[in-house]
Motif scaffolding. Structure first.
Motif, PDB file in Angstrom:
ATOM      1  N   ASP A   1       3.665  -6.614 -39.045  1.00 32.49           N
ATOM      2  CA  ASP A   1       4.276  -6.642 -37.717  1.00 32.49           C
ATOM      3  C   ASP A   1       3.949  -5.385 -36.909  1.00 32.49           C
ATOM      4  O   ASP A   1       4.116  -5.372 -35.684  1.00 32.49           O
ATOM      5  N   LEU A   2       3.523  -4.339 -37.565  1.00 27.80           N
ATOM      6  CA  LEU A   2       3.091  -3.125 -36.873  1.00 27.80           C
ATOM      7  C   LEU A   2       1.589  -3.126 -36.645  1.00 27.80           C
ATOM      8  O   LEU A   2       1.110  -2.657 -35.601  1.00 27.80           O
ATOM      9  N   ALA A   3       0.855  -3.672 -37.603  1.00 25.82           N
ATOM     10  CA  ALA A   3      -0.602  -3.676 -37.508  1.00 25.82           C
ATOM     11  C   ALA A   3      -1.105  -4.633 -36.433  1.00 25.82           C
ATOM     12  O   ALA A   3      -2.057  -4.315 -35.708  1.00 25.82           O
ATOM     13  N   LEU A   4      -0.470  -5.795 -36.312  1.00 26.20           N
ATOM     14  CA  LEU A   4      -0.941  -6.785 -35.345  1.00 26.20           C
ATOM     15  C   LEU A   4      -0.827  -6.313 -33.900  1.00 26.20           C
ATOM     16  O   LEU A   4      -1.789  -6.450 -33.128  1.00 26.20           O
ATOM     17  N   PRO A   5       0.331  -5.757 -33.466  1.00 25.62           N
ATOM     18  CA  PRO A   5       0.364  -5.222 -32.095  1.00 25.62           C
ATOM     19  C   PRO A   5      -0.655  -4.112 -31.872  1.00 25.62           C
ATOM     20  O   PRO A   5      -1.256  -4.010 -30.797  1.00 25.62           O
ATOM     21  N   GLY A   6      -0.857  -3.269 -32.909  1.00 28.99           N
ATOM     22  CA  GLY A   6      -1.852  -2.208 -32.787  1.00 28.99           C
ATOM     23  C   GLY A   6      -3.248  -2.774 -32.599  1.00 28.99           C
ATOM     24  O   GLY A   6      -4.024  -2.289 -31.763  1.00 28.99           O
ATOM     25  N   ALA A   7      -3.566  -3.815 -33.379  1.00 32.32           N
ATOM     26  CA  ALA A   7      -4.874  -4.450 -33.246  1.00 32.32           C
ATOM     27  C   ALA A   7      -5.043  -5.066 -31.862  1.00 32.32           C
ATOM     28  O   ALA A   7      -6.120  -5.003 -31.261  1.00 32.32           O
ATOM     29  N   LEU A   8      -3.965  -5.655 -31.327  1.00 34.67           N
ATOM     30  CA  LEU A   8      -4.024  -6.265 -30.000  1.00 34.67           C
ATOM     31  C   LEU A   8      -4.244  -5.206 -28.917  1.00 34.67           C
ATOM     32  O   LEU A   8      -5.084  -5.385 -28.024  1.00 34.67           O
ATOM     33  N   ILE A   9      -3.503  -4.103 -29.003  1.00 33.98           N
ATOM     34  CA  ILE A   9      -3.671  -3.023 -28.020  1.00 33.98           C
ATOM     35  C   ILE A   9      -5.078  -2.433 -28.109  1.00 33.98           C
ATOM     36  O   ILE A   9      -5.720  -2.134 -27.092  1.00 33.98           O
ATOM     37  N   LEU A  10      -5.558  -2.271 -29.331  1.00 30.31           N
ATOM     38  CA  LEU A  10      -6.917  -1.759 -29.525  1.00 30.31           C
ATOM     39  C   LEU A  10      -7.939  -2.702 -28.915  1.00 30.31           C
ATOM     40  O   LEU A  10      -8.905  -2.267 -28.261  1.00 30.31           O
ATOM     41  N   ALA A  11      -7.730  -4.003 -29.114  1.00 34.69           N
ATOM     42  CA  ALA A  11      -8.640  -4.987 -28.531  1.00 34.69           C
ATOM     43  C   ALA A  11      -8.599  -4.935 -27.005  1.00 34.69           C
ATOM     44  O   ALA A  11      -9.636  -5.076 -26.342  1.00 34.69           O
ATOM     45  N   VAL A  12      -7.419  -4.714 -26.433  1.00 29.06           N
ATOM     46  CA  VAL A  12      -7.302  -4.575 -24.976  1.00 29.06           C
ATOM     47  C   VAL A  12      -8.106  -3.364 -24.502  1.00 29.06           C
ATOM     48  O   VAL A  12      -8.827  -3.419 -23.497  1.00 29.06           O
ATOM     49  N   GLY A  13      -7.982  -2.246 -25.227  1.00 28.05           N
ATOM     50  CA  GLY A  13      -8.728  -1.048 -24.858  1.00 28.05           C
ATOM     51  C   GLY A  13     -10.225  -1.250 -24.911  1.00 28.05           C
ATOM     52  O   GLY A  13     -10.956  -0.862 -23.990  1.00 28.05           O
ATOM     53  N   LEU A  14     -10.688  -1.897 -25.977  1.00 23.72           N
ATOM     54  CA  LEU A  14     -12.118  -2.154 -26.080  1.00 23.72           C
ATOM     55  C   LEU A  14     -12.571  -3.184 -25.053  1.00 23.72           C
ATOM     56  O   LEU A  14     -13.693  -3.117 -24.539  1.00 23.72           O
ATOM     57  N   GLY A  15     -11.701  -4.151 -24.766  1.00 20.94           N
ATOM     58  CA  GLY A  15     -12.024  -5.121 -23.724  1.00 20.94           C
ATOM     59  C   GLY A  15     -12.166  -4.456 -22.367  1.00 20.94           C
ATOM     60  O   GLY A  15     -13.073  -4.773 -21.594  1.00 20.94           O
ATOM     61  N   ALA A  16     -11.262  -3.508 -22.072  1.00 18.36           N
ATOM     62  CA  ALA A  16     -11.357  -2.765 -20.814  1.00 18.36           C
ATOM     63  C   ALA A  16     -12.628  -1.931 -20.767  1.00 18.36           C
ATOM     64  O   ALA A  16     -13.261  -1.783 -19.713  1.00 18.36           O
ATOM     65  N   HIS A  17     -13.014  -1.393 -21.920  1.00 20.35           N
ATOM     66  CA  HIS A  17     -14.265  -0.627 -21.995  1.00 20.35           C
ATOM     67  C   HIS A  17     -15.467  -1.514 -21.671  1.00 20.35           C
ATOM     68  O   HIS A  17     -16.359  -1.124 -20.907  1.00 20.35           O
ATOM     69  N   LEU A  18     -15.477  -2.715 -22.230  1.00 20.98           N
ATOM     70  CA  LEU A  18     -16.566  -3.640 -21.950  1.00 20.98           C
ATOM     71  C   LEU A  18     -16.539  -4.101 -20.498  1.00 20.98           C
ATOM     72  O   LEU A  18     -17.592  -4.293 -19.877  1.00 20.98           O
ATOM     73  N   LEU A  19     -15.346  -4.287 -19.936  1.00 22.03           N
ATOM     74  CA  LEU A  19     -15.231  -4.641 -18.526  1.00 22.03           C
ATOM     75  C   LEU A  19     -15.775  -3.520 -17.647  1.00 22.03           C
ATOM     76  O   LEU A  19     -16.466  -3.767 -16.643  1.00 22.03           O
ATOM     77  N   SER A  20     -15.480  -2.278 -18.031  1.00 22.24           N
ATOM     78  CA  SER A  20     -16.006  -1.136 -17.294  1.00 22.24           C
ATOM     79  C   SER A  20     -17.532  -1.121 -17.333  1.00 22.24           C
ATOM     80  O   SER A  20     -18.200  -0.835 -16.327  1.00 22.24           O
ATOM     81  N   LEU A  21     -18.094  -1.437 -18.508  1.00 23.53           N
ATOM     82  CA  LEU A  21     -19.550  -1.507 -18.613  1.00 23.53           C
ATOM     83  C   LEU A  21     -20.106  -2.580 -17.686  1.00 23.53           C
ATOM     84  O   LEU A  21     -21.109  -2.358 -16.993  1.00 23.53           O
ATOM     85  N   TYR A  22     -19.459  -3.749 -17.674  1.00 31.31           N
ATOM     86  CA  TYR A  22     -19.903  -4.833 -16.798  1.00 31.31           C
ATOM     87  C   TYR A  22     -19.866  -4.407 -15.327  1.00 31.31           C
ATOM     88  O   TYR A  22     -20.796  -4.693 -14.556  1.00 31.31           O
ATOM     89  N   ILE A  23     -18.810  -3.703 -14.932  1.00 35.16           N
ATOM     90  CA  ILE A  23     -18.673  -3.246 -13.546  1.00 35.16           C
ATOM     91  C   ILE A  23     -19.782  -2.268 -13.197  1.00 35.16           C
ATOM     92  O   ILE A  23     -20.381  -2.336 -12.109  1.00 35.16           O
ATOM     93  N   HIS A  24     -20.086  -1.364 -14.117  1.00 31.71           N
ATOM     94  CA  HIS A  24     -21.166  -0.407 -13.867  1.00 31.71           C
ATOM     95  C   HIS A  24     -22.520  -1.116 -13.758  1.00 31.71           C
ATOM     96  O   HIS A  24     -23.342  -0.779 -12.893  1.00 31.71           O
ATOM     97  N   ILE A  25     -22.742  -2.086 -14.648  1.00 32.36           N
ATOM     98  CA  ILE A  25     -24.003  -2.824 -14.585  1.00 32.36           C
ATOM     99  C   ILE A  25     -24.110  -3.606 -13.283  1.00 32.36           C
ATOM    100  O   ILE A  25     -25.184  -3.669 -12.660  1.00 32.36           O
ATOM    101  N   ARG A  26     -23.006  -4.186 -12.860  1.00 26.62           N
ATOM    102  CA  ARG A  26     -23.014  -4.976 -11.635  1.00 26.62           C
ATOM    103  C   ARG A  26     -23.339  -4.129 -10.410  1.00 26.62           C
ATOM    104  O   ARG A  26     -23.998  -4.605  -9.481  1.00 26.62           O
ATOM    105  N   HIS A  27     -22.893  -2.881 -10.399  1.00 26.54           N
ATOM    106  CA  HIS A  27     -23.104  -2.016  -9.242  1.00 26.54           C
ATOM    107  C   HIS A  27     -24.237  -1.010  -9.445  1.00 26.54           C
ATOM    108  O   HIS A  27     -24.360  -0.054  -8.685  1.00 26.54           O
ATOM    109  N   ARG A  28     -25.047  -1.225 -10.457  1.00 21.42           N
ATOM    110  CA  ARG A  28     -26.122  -0.265 -10.718  1.00 21.42           C
ATOM    111  C   ARG A  28     -27.246  -0.409  -9.689  1.00 21.42           C
ATOM    112  O   ARG A  28     -27.484  -1.486  -9.130  1.00 21.42           O
TER     113      ARG A  28
END
Length: 317
Positions: free
Chosen positions: A257-284
């Motif tokens: 019950d502690l590991a699953l929320p942590g994994a979800l938050i971590l996935a959100v962070g990495l997802g935001a990182h990938l979204l940031s990459l997409y935004i940079h590529i789009r405006h390159r």
């Protein structure tokens, strides 16, 4: 400027004109990067040695040896070198001391090679010495970078480097405890406890350092100008460390019950990182080239790492 003054201020003699005074000599980061290249070669050799055991029993000493060459002598060595270079550049403040940087290199180089060698040869004295050297090296790193990282108002990149420094400290001293356990058998180390340390190291130290530095360099290398407020990078930097901390704690104490929320938050962070990459590529404004392929491949492997980590929650008890 005298040699003593140069060592204290983070400068060096015969500095090229126009180069900011905070930038360290190139020999500082290049030493770490050269050592990381040697570590990568050693990692490959170690994996060839461990190939027959890796699938049947991934906890055997040859496999652990290969992993430590990859993580300590390659990844950590390269990231520490990058932190020595980018922290003064981003903050505009020099390292506390060039001598401390060189001492950090020597101690971490010795630790990152002695630990896997000690494991491979089953010499607990060598592994104990490597743990002590790693502790000294990481303390030197914290002392040296704490001065430039104390600057305020430098944005999300400095925040990421601060998180990374804390993660480095936690990972190293957890590793020292595990090294001591190999010698003194202080406590029983289940597989999920070792993975907990790996989560902190890979995401709370190495991963967040990469994310923070990438947020600074993507716009420069891709010649990207992002209009408006760019929140994806901010979310990534602030989500990855707490996510990694919760996931690691859940794994260490075997609390799903502690590991699953942590994994979800971590996935959100990495997802935001990938979204940031997409935004940079789009405006390159720079055409697609090999550099873009490297960046996208690195981001992909971060995502793969998160997937494997989440999978470990369900497979290890």
């Amino acid at each position: 400027m005298s040699v003593i003054q140069a060592g204290r201020s983070g400068s060096w003699q015969d500095r090229p004109p126009g180069l900011p005074g905070a930038v360290p000599p190139p020999s500082v980061p290049l030493a770490f990067l050269a050592a990381a290249s040697a570590g990568l070669i050693a990692c490959g050799v170690a994996w060839i040695w461990a190939r027959s055991l890796a699938a049947s029993d991934p906890t055997t000493d040859p496999v652990v040896t290969a992993v430590h060459f990859g993580v300590l002598a390659t990844l950590a060595m390269g990231v520490i070198g990058a932190m020595h270079q980018f922290t003064p550049v981003i903050t505009g403040r020099p390292l506390r001391s060039i001598r401390l940087a060189r001492a950090t290199f020597v101690t971490w180089l010795a630790a990152s090679w002695l630990l896997p060698i000690g494991i491979a040869t089953e010499q607990v004295g060598i592994t104990a010495a490597s743990g002590a050297l790693a502790g000294v090296g990481i303390i030197l790193l914290v002392v040296n970078l704490s001065q430039p990282l104390s600057v305020k108002g430098k944005g999300v990149v400095v925040t990421a480097l601060r998180f990374s420094l804390v993660g480095a400290l936690l990972t190293t001293f957890l590793g020292i405890a595990f090294v001591g356990d190999r010698q003194g058998h202080w406590f029983h180390l289940a597989g999920h406890v070792e993975i907990a340390m790996a989560v902190i190291g890979l995401f709370g130290w190495l991963g967040i350092a990469y994310v923070g530095i990438a947020e600074k360099l993507w716009s420069m290398f891709m010649l990207a100008h992002i209009p408006g407020v760019h929140r994806a990078g901010l979310i990534a930097v602030w989500a990855i460390p707490p996510g990694a901390a919760l996931l690691a704690a859940g794994l260490a104490w075997n609390i799903l019950d502690l590991a699953l929320p942590g994994a979800l938050i971590l996935a959100v962070g990495l997802g935001a990182h990938l979204l940031s990459l997409y935004i940079h590529i789009r405006h390159r404004r720079r055409k697609a080239d090999l550099h873009l392929v490297f960046v996208m491949t690195s981001a992909l492997w971060l995502l793969v790492g998160v997937g494997l980590t989440i999978g470990s929650v369900f497979t290890l008890g």
